[in-house]
Write a protein that holds these residues in place. Structure first.
Motif, PDB file in Angstrom:
ATOM      1  N   ASP A 139      24.652  15.054  30.525  1.00 54.79           N
ATOM      2  CA  ASP A 139      24.392  16.071  29.501  1.00 54.79           C
ATOM      3  C   ASP A 139      23.998  17.367  30.207  1.00 54.79           C
TER       4      ASP A 139
ATOM      5  N   ARG B 123      22.585   7.665  28.808  1.00 55.78           N
ATOM      6  CA  ARG B 123      23.359   8.764  28.222  1.00 55.78           C
ATOM      7  C   ARG B 123      24.224   9.377  29.321  1.00 55.78           C
TER       8      ARG B 123
ATOM      9  N   ARG C  27      15.272  26.123  21.376  1.00 55.49           N
ATOM     10  CA  ARG C  27      14.186  25.137  21.567  1.00 55.49           C
ATOM     11  C   ARG C  27      13.235  25.507  22.694  1.00 55.49           C
TER      12      ARG C  27
ATOM     13  N   GLU D 291      23.094  15.242  17.231  1.00 55.07           N
ATOM     14  CA  GLU D 291      22.234  16.377  17.553  1.00 55.07           C
ATOM     15  C   GLU D 291      22.912  17.703  17.241  1.00 55.07           C
TER      16      GLU D 291
ATOM     17  N   ASP E 145      17.736  19.009  19.974  1.00 55.53           N
ATOM     18  CA  ASP E 145      18.853  19.918  19.761  1.00 55.53           C
ATOM     19  C   ASP E 145      19.168  20.082  18.277  1.00 55.53           C
TER      20      ASP E 145
ATOM     21  N   ARG F  11      29.286  22.205  27.324  1.00 54.12           N
ATOM     22  CA  ARG F  11      28.229  21.312  27.797  1.00 54.12           C
ATOM     23  C   ARG F  11      28.495  19.851  27.397  1.00 54.12           C
TER      24      ARG F  11
ATOM     25  N   MET G 155      25.083  10.391  20.088  1.00 55.33           N
ATOM     26  CA  MET G 155      23.874  11.144  19.746  1.00 55.33           C
ATOM     27  C   MET G 155      24.230  12.028  18.567  1.00 55.33           C
TER      28      MET G 155
HETATM   29 MG    MG Z   1      20.045  17.071  23.349  1.00 51.00          MG
END
Ligand code: MG
Ligand code: PEP
Length: 589
Positions: free
Chosen positions: A341, A338, A470, A436, A460, A363, A434
């Protein structure tokens, strides 16, 4: 013996002494009496603290000398003399031995007395030394109780880390071999520190409220990361029970590491189970846990804890080594890397900006699209690594098609540059998104047209769908992977992927909860990816079910027409599993 209950965060069992990490000055220095059989341990702790403090001061002296601040260095040379003062040392040890108090308490009272004596002296030299004593007392107490800054170096013996909360950067700095477990006031099972604990295979309980004031440094505690409890001063029976649980856990793990390429259902069907990994955390044990690939490589951990971003070469070597290792995990093995992130709670000094609302800010892919040079460097490194193993590339936090198109354009640019320079890479490298962010889950049909696979990041996704942080234990009850709204979106994403003929995995930690992970598999997920320590449990449960049973399980929540609450769905699913998997309770411990 006292038991505190928090959130089961990272599976596993551990018994050991407490090491309190002071973060943001929130934890007070504890002073207390000790039992006679703890005296020698406390004396040892004190001696280690003296050595540690001396090392710190010697470091300061050599820095000052390098800077030619000889007068300032002399002040610290006097600190070394005071730290080595035999009279003061024996007074402190006497207080521990005869007064039966902990090292912190003995240091405080002995230093108070020494200060009193110095203050009464007529000599100005000695009166000046009072300030030095203050400074040294603070230093010793900070080493003894593990202040944030000195945390990693203050930890000397295998311990259970007790803290208000820990940042991912603090966690990665801790020496893995000395951390038996984590118990924190705050945090939750999907906070990043929790994921790191899982990746490192360290038991953790979070959301304990006030564990930092309920335990004392050096006191023995037992933590049960599968059920979310911490037992303070466990009795002999409890310690034996923990040893049994530890043994059972080991047996389940061993059974998962039987070398089969995938998790096999009772009637031969197959489900791929991969691991989520963090660079910097050893991956050599993945096979042992039964992982048959890497479903999520969190590349951002190469950026944490450092002043400069990693170079292309450094990234390339990390990705290449991980890809080569993953190749050995089995026939269908692949590694999904990935891209960076960062943002949210993953703060990188000098890179991430302070934002009002970082979880909704600049982000992940948003940051990369704004910082094309960083993005291109990483893409080059990943593509080059793809020549050494089966690599997949994945974009996090995709919210709309435009972002995907922009990312793909940049990827094409990088590919062309590599080709122009005859740099080898996998020209068929699969590229995924992804899912999310709720907008992506709702619009999954459109997003599917631009990628080769989906990976659902439920950590997420659930937080954004439920508007429940979270990592915040006070809203943990709203963090509901089985909420009908989440299930609705899951079905939409899975159906969109199937319509388009692309694979869909879940790499959020919900996959590691036996009740929920099996539900995702039953709904049609192709790959479950999770912290490796959880793989044996899911494998064991899936291997006791047939495809027909799994289909029935996958439709379970639909039979209630969305009328159940998240907890009711969860309990209904759990009850079903208990009825169909004869040793369910035994497996989940
Ligand atoms: Mg995430
Ligand atoms: C997720 O959000 O589910 C995920 C896997 O990514 P991370 O936990 O790193 O945000």
């Amino acid at each position: 013996m006292r038991v505190m209950t928090g959130l089961a965060t990272s599976r596993g069992f551990a018994v050991g002494p407490v090491f309190i990490c002071r973060g943001n000055g929130k934890v007070n220095i504890a002073e207390y009496s000790i039992e006679p059989d703890r005296v020698e341990d406390e004396v040892l702790r004190f001696r280690r603290a003296i050595n540690e403090a001396k090392r710190d001061v010697e470091g300061i002296i050599s820095t000052l000398k390098e800077r030619s601040s000889r007068d300032d260095a002399m002040v610290f040379e006097c600190h070394i003399m005071l730290l080595e003062d035999i009279e003061l040392i024996s007074q402190i040890e006497d207080r521990i031995r005869k007064g039966l108090v902990n090292a912190e308490s003995a240091v405080r009272s002995a230093y108070a007395e020494a200060r009193g004596k110095f203050e009464q002296m007529n000599d100005s030299y000695f009166r000046e030394r009072v300030r030095d004593l203050d400074d040294l007392e603070r230093r010793l107490l900070s080493v003894l109780s593990g202040f944030g800054e000195n945390m990693a170096s203050a930890l000397k013996i295998p311990s259970i880390i007790v803290a208000d909360d820990l940042t991912p950067s603090e966690t990665v700095q801790l020496p893995r071999d000395l951390v038996l477990g984590f118990a924190t006031n705050g945090g939750s099972p999907t906070s990043h520190v929790a994921l790191l604990a899982r990746a490192m295979g360290i038991p953790a309980v979070t959301g304990l409220g006030d564990i930092t004031s309920s335990v004392r440094a050096g006191e023995r505690v037992a933590i049960d990361g599968a059920n979310g409890t911490v037992t303070i001063c466990p009795d002999a029976r409890t310690i034996r029970e923990y040893a049994d649980l530890y043994e059972r856990e080991r047996e389940i793990s061993e059974a998962a590491a039987d070398g089969s390429p995938v998790c096999t259902l009772k009637d031969g069907g197959e489900i791929l189970i991969f691991a989520n990994v963090h660079p910097g955390v050893p991956i050599s044990r993945l096979r042992e846990h039964g992982a048959r690939g890497v479903g999520l490589y969190r590349s951002e951990y190469l950026w944490l804890n450092r002043e400069h971003e990693p170079s292309e070469e450094e990234q390339f070597r990390a990705y290449r080594d991980a890809a080569r290792f993953t190749n050995t995990l089995g026939e269908n093995a692949s590694i999904t890397i990935r891209v960076l992130d960062i943002g949210g709670d993953k703060i990188v000094r000098g890179i991430t900006r302070k934002e009002e609302n970082p979880f909704l800010g600049d982000r992940s892919i948003r940051y990369l699209l704004h910082n094309k040079a960083v993005f291109k460097t990483q893409l080059r490194a990943i593509l080059r690594a793809s020549a050494f193993g089966k690599v997949q590339l994945m974009y996090p936090m995709i919210s709309c098609v435009e972002e995907l198109k922009k990312a793909q354009e940049i990827l094409d640019e990088v590919k062309k540059e590599l080709e122009a320079n005859s740099v080898p890479y996998d020209h068929e490298i699969p590229v995924g998104a992804m899912i999310e962010v709720p907008s992506a889950a709702i619009n999954a049909g459109a997003i599917a047209k631009y990628v080769d696979f989906f990976s659902i990041g439920t950590n997420d996704l659930v937080q954004y769908v439920m508007a429940a942080d979270r990592g915040n234990e006070s809203v943990a009850s709203l963090y509901q992977p089985t909420n009908p709204a989440v299930l609705f979106l899951m079905r939409n994403v899975i159906a969109s992927a199937k319509r388009r003929g692309i694979k869909v995995s879940v790499c959020g930690e919900s996959a590691s909860d036996p009740v929920v992970g099996v539900l995702w598999a039953a709904m049609g997920i192709d790959v479950l990816s999770m912290s490796a320590t959880y793989i044996p449990v899911i494998s064991a449960i899936l291997s006791r079910l047939t495809r027909a049973e799994l289909d029935e399980y996958g439709l379970l929540d639909e039979t209630f027409n969305g009328d159940l609450t998240a907890d009711e769905v969860y309990q209904a699913c759990r009850a079903w599993l208990k009825a169909h998997v004869f040793d369910f309770e035994n497996i989940v411990l």
